[in-house]
Design an enzyme around this catalytic site. Structure first.
Site, PDB file in Angstrom:
ATOM      1  N   CYS A 150       0.790  -1.222   0.000  1.00 30.96           N
ATOM      2  CA  CYS A 150       0.000   0.000   0.000  1.00 30.96           C
ATOM      3  C   CYS A 150       0.827   1.278   0.000  1.00 30.96           C
ATOM      4  CB  CYS A 150      -0.951  -0.001   1.191  1.00 30.96           C
ATOM      5  SG  CYS A 150      -2.211  -1.307   1.116  1.00 30.96           S
ATOM      6  N   TYR A 151       2.083   1.225   0.417  1.00 32.91           N
ATOM      7  CA  TYR A 151       2.880   2.453   0.459  1.00 32.91           C
ATOM      8  C   TYR A 151       3.700   2.675  -0.812  1.00 32.91           C
ATOM      9  CZ  TYR A 151       6.363  -0.949   2.299  1.00 32.91           C
ATOM     10  OH  TYR A 151       7.186  -2.038   2.491  1.00 32.91           O
TER      11      TYR A 151
END
Length: 356
Positions: A150-151
């Site tokens: 997700c990052y």
């Protein structure tokens, strides 16, 4: 050294809202073990109303097949190879829609192309499709950021900043694309089912240059939360990619940030920050960040709206939040902001920015 600016962002999702169908499927599966009532209560707290998918839903999730093509049929979910073939068919079309929304005036002037995904891969990949479709030069420098979770979009923006800092003439096209709904698991494990029920498909395309418009990218920070390696994991299995998203994640993030806020940014900078683009990994994650930084409820309004309307689209999600922030007429020149996303590790990736 030239300052890099995130000039604009274009977003796209597939045409099919599958949230209610997938929720119906999950409840039916868990009813066999008597877990459906608990699932229903926990899912209601997620504050997600829509999730979009490259799959066309069928019925209400109570039948044998979840989608019209029978990709997900009870008792015979597809192997990983079938899921990757579906990714190869659907991903280029969604990426094309997102890039088209940028209205690139001179595609031939793009010097670098950064593509990001953790939900599928093939070669020649999405980058080659976009080069052909939009007439990007064959000399464009291509980089793929893969499987970071997700990052990853924050890492992609860091790379774009470094490119522009080194060469003010560079024009970086960044594309973050995730088809999370291709990795539904046929499982009765409540935690795994709840983890999947927050994810949807989406794509965001962004242009980063030295042109002083949009958001000036001011600095990046990576923070490892100790002793949390097993809280978020993402592995390749025989039946798609296996996600483990522990219920301990929000508490671990909130406790660490509350005790180490200075690692994200100095206290004086935090007090001056008025724009918060936090990756909505879930409602409880947003609650944890809000509490850790003593933020007013409205500070995370864009993050919560993206979660409501799209769910968690892995790496693309924080770009959806930034896009909403840039469209908001209340966003004013000179405001400072912080973008933040979390992923396997647990690692928090942050980006400070200001409105040009």
């Amino acid at each position: 050294m030239a300052a890099a600016h995130l000039n604009r962002i274009s977003t796209a999702v597939p045409d099919h809202d599958v949230h209610s169908v997938f929720m119906g499927f999950a409840e039916r599966v868990l009813r066999q073990d008597g877990k459906h009532a608990l699932f229903r209560r926990m899912a209601a707290r997620a504050q997600i109303e829509h999730r979009w998918s490259c799959l066309t839903p069928a019925g209400d999730g109570q039948g044998a097949a979840l989608d019209r093509e029978g990709f997900y049929t009870a008792g015979r979910f597809p192997p990983t190879a079938s899921r990757m073939r579906r990714f190869e068919a659907a991903a280029p079309r969604l990426a094309e829609r997102a890039v088209a929304g940028l209205n690139l005036e001179a595609p031939e002037g793009i010097t670098h192309l950064v593509t990001i995904s953790c939900t599928g891969l093939f070669a020649p990949g999405i980058d080659f499709h976009l080069m052909r479709r939009f007439g990007l030069p064959g000399s464009v420098a291509r980089t793929s950021v893969g499987f970071m979770g997700c990052y990853a979009a924050i890492n992609g923006l860091r790379l774009a900043q470094q490119i522009v800092n080194a060469d003010p003439a560079a024009r970086v096209l960044l594309v973050s694309l995730e088809l999370c709904t291709l990795h539904l698991q046929d499982t009765h494990d409540l935690e795994q089912v709840l983890s999947f029920m927050i994810f949807g498909d989406g794509c965001a395309a962004a242009l980063v240059t030295a042109d002083a418009e949009g958001l000036a990218l001011d600095g990046f920070t990576s923070i490892l939360v100790p002793q949390t390696e097993g809280h978020i994991t993402w592995g390749i299995g025989d039946q798609g990619f296996d996600m483990v998203l522990s219920g301990q994640v929000p508490g671990s993030i909130g406790q660490f940030l509350g005790q180490n806020r200075g690692q994200v940014m100095p206290e004086d900078a935090a007090r001056e920050t008025t724009l918060w683009a936090v990756h909505p990994g879930g409602r409880s994650v947003l609650d944890a960040v809000q509490q850790a930084f003593d933020l007013p409820p409205e500070a995370l309004a864009h993050s919560r709206e993206v979660l409501r309307a799209f769910g968690n689209m892995s790496s693309a999600t924080v770009l959806f939040v930034l896009a909403a922030m840039m469209r908001d007429p209340a966003t004013r020149a000179g405001q400072t902001g912080c973008a933040m996303a979390f992923g396997p590790g647990i690692v928090a990736e942050t980006m400070r920015f200001s409105v040009a």
